[in-house]
Motif scaffolding. Structure first.
Motif, short mmCIF file in Angstrom:
data_model
loop_
_atom_site.label_atom_id
_atom_site.label_comp_id
_atom_site.label_asym_id
_atom_site.label_seq_id
_atom_site.Cartn_x
_atom_site.Cartn_y
_atom_site.Cartn_z
N GLY A 184 2.49 -0.85 -6.67
CA GLY A 184 1.60 -0.55 -5.57
C GLY A 184 1.79 -1.58 -4.47
O GLY A 184 2.34 -2.66 -4.69
N PHE A 213 3.30 3.80 -11.42
CA PHE A 213 3.13 4.42 -10.11
C PHE A 213 4.16 5.54 -9.94
O PHE A 213 5.23 5.33 -9.37
N HIS A 217 1.52 4.22 -3.64
CA HIS A 217 0.08 4.00 -3.44
C HIS A 217 -0.10 2.77 -2.56
O HIS A 217 0.35 1.68 -2.90
N SER A 303 -3.57 5.09 1.19
CA SER A 303 -4.21 5.78 0.07
C SER A 303 -5.64 5.31 -0.13
O SER A 303 -6.47 6.03 -0.69
N GLU A 304 -5.92 4.09 0.32
CA GLU A 304 -7.18 3.43 -0.02
C GLU A 304 -7.46 2.35 1.03
O GLU A 304 -6.54 1.72 1.53
#
Length: 334
Positions: A184, A213, A217, A303-304
């Motif tokens: 990530g 993964f 991400h 993604s976040e």
């Protein structure tokens, strides 16, 4: 647009507050984050900074893991050159054994300290980050050939897997390493002057799927200060203005209160510098913050979003995270 939210805790020490109290405040924040639906709770690693009490993320994570139930816990990050790679593997396998399926291992190459503290830690150079990462994983996964000096070394507990690994970056230098390794990738927009988009694209372009993964991400660190109104948030943000200016001067003093910050006599040059720095922060009411976070997520394709809120008052800091979560949840469902 629905996007996951997470917390990055630097364990800030407000002026007039003991550092040990700031550590305990982190436990309260972790509980609030879990209750409000945040996905992960990461703690940074810094040393010899009176403004920041996150010198031992592993210890604090162990306590937070025991007092929460499902939120993911992790490092944002462990500065690998400060440690023997084997010890990092041991610490995080132990955390994984305690809290299976909930642990993240975020790794960075920066020192997280000044040069004197760096020497006191007997830290290595960030230039050797890739080699240290390879050493840690070779030990963790027993990859060394029989004639290697480390052959037969065991990372205990052996039955606990290594947690998912995230590579942290603030300039894009580690983006390709993260992608090619199938890790990530987290980019620190909360303090980096570099734009996030090129680094995230480099990561996605280089990405090779891995067992942890299967798809890329990305996490984007974002500085957020939220209050009931734009005016109240602006008042709280005076803290980050003076904090940032002090850091720029190498002054690692405790987090100033808004009153201290307003009393400071800024020069014209300092005011211009503070104004430029404001571009790295999202400040405002829940509606204002939610709109800007949604726009940021769409623009970067992250993604976040991992939120860091350096607010002097512990209660206002907790409330900021609550308001953001509520506003983003409402916006996603509308």
């Amino acid at each position: 647009m629905s996007i996951d939210l997470s917390v990055l805790d630097l364990v800030p020490v407000p002026s007039g507050t003991a550092a040990s109290a700031a550590v305990r405040d982190s436990i309260n924040l972790a509980r609030v984050a879990e209750a409000r639906g945040y996905k992960r709770y990461w703690i940074s690693e810094h040393h010899s900074m009176p403004a920041i009490a996150s010198s031992s993320p592993e210890v604090l994570l162990s306590r937070i893991g025991a007092l929460t139930e499902h939120i993911r816990i992790g490092s944002g990050g462990i500065m690998l050159p400060n440690h023997a790679p084997m010890r990092v593997a041991e610490h995080f396998r132990t955390l994984e054994a305690l809290y299976p399926g909930r642990v993240d291992l975020g790794l960075g190459r920066a020192p997280g300290s000044d040069m004197r503290a760096n020497r006191a830690l007997h830290a290595g150079s960030g230039e050797h980050f890739a080699d240290m990462l390879d050493e840690m994983l070779s030990l963790a996964h027993d990859r060394y050939a029989a004639n290697h000096p480390y052959a037969g070394v065991r990372i205990v507990p052996e039955d606990a897997p290594m947690p998912p690994i995230w590579i942290l970056g603030s300039s894009g230098a580690s983006a390709e390493l993260a992608g090619a390794g199938g890790y990530g990738y987290s980019f620190a927009s909360h303090f980096s002057p570099a734009p996030a988009e090129p680094a995230l694209e480099r990561y996605r372009y280089a990405f090779e799927p891995s067992s942890q993964f299967p798809t890329p991400h990305t996490i984007l660190g974002v500085s957020v200060i939220c209050a009931a109104t734009d005016e109240q948030a602006e008042a709280l943000a005076a803290t980050v203005d003076l904090m940032w200016l002090r850091l720029r001067k190498g002054q690692f003093l405790p987090l100033p209160s808004p009153e201290e910050a307003r009393a400071y006599s800024y020069s014209d040059i300092e005011r211009n510098a503070v104004k430029e720095n404001r571009a790295r922060h999202i400040i405002g009411s829940p509606e204002t913050v939610a709109r800007q976070l949604q726009d940021l997520g769409q623009r970067t394709g992250a993604s976040e979003l991992m939120i860091v809120s350096n607010i002097h008052d512990a209660g206002a800091r907790l409330r900021s995270y609550e308001l953001v979560a509520q506003a983003m949840s409402t916006g996603a469902s509308s």
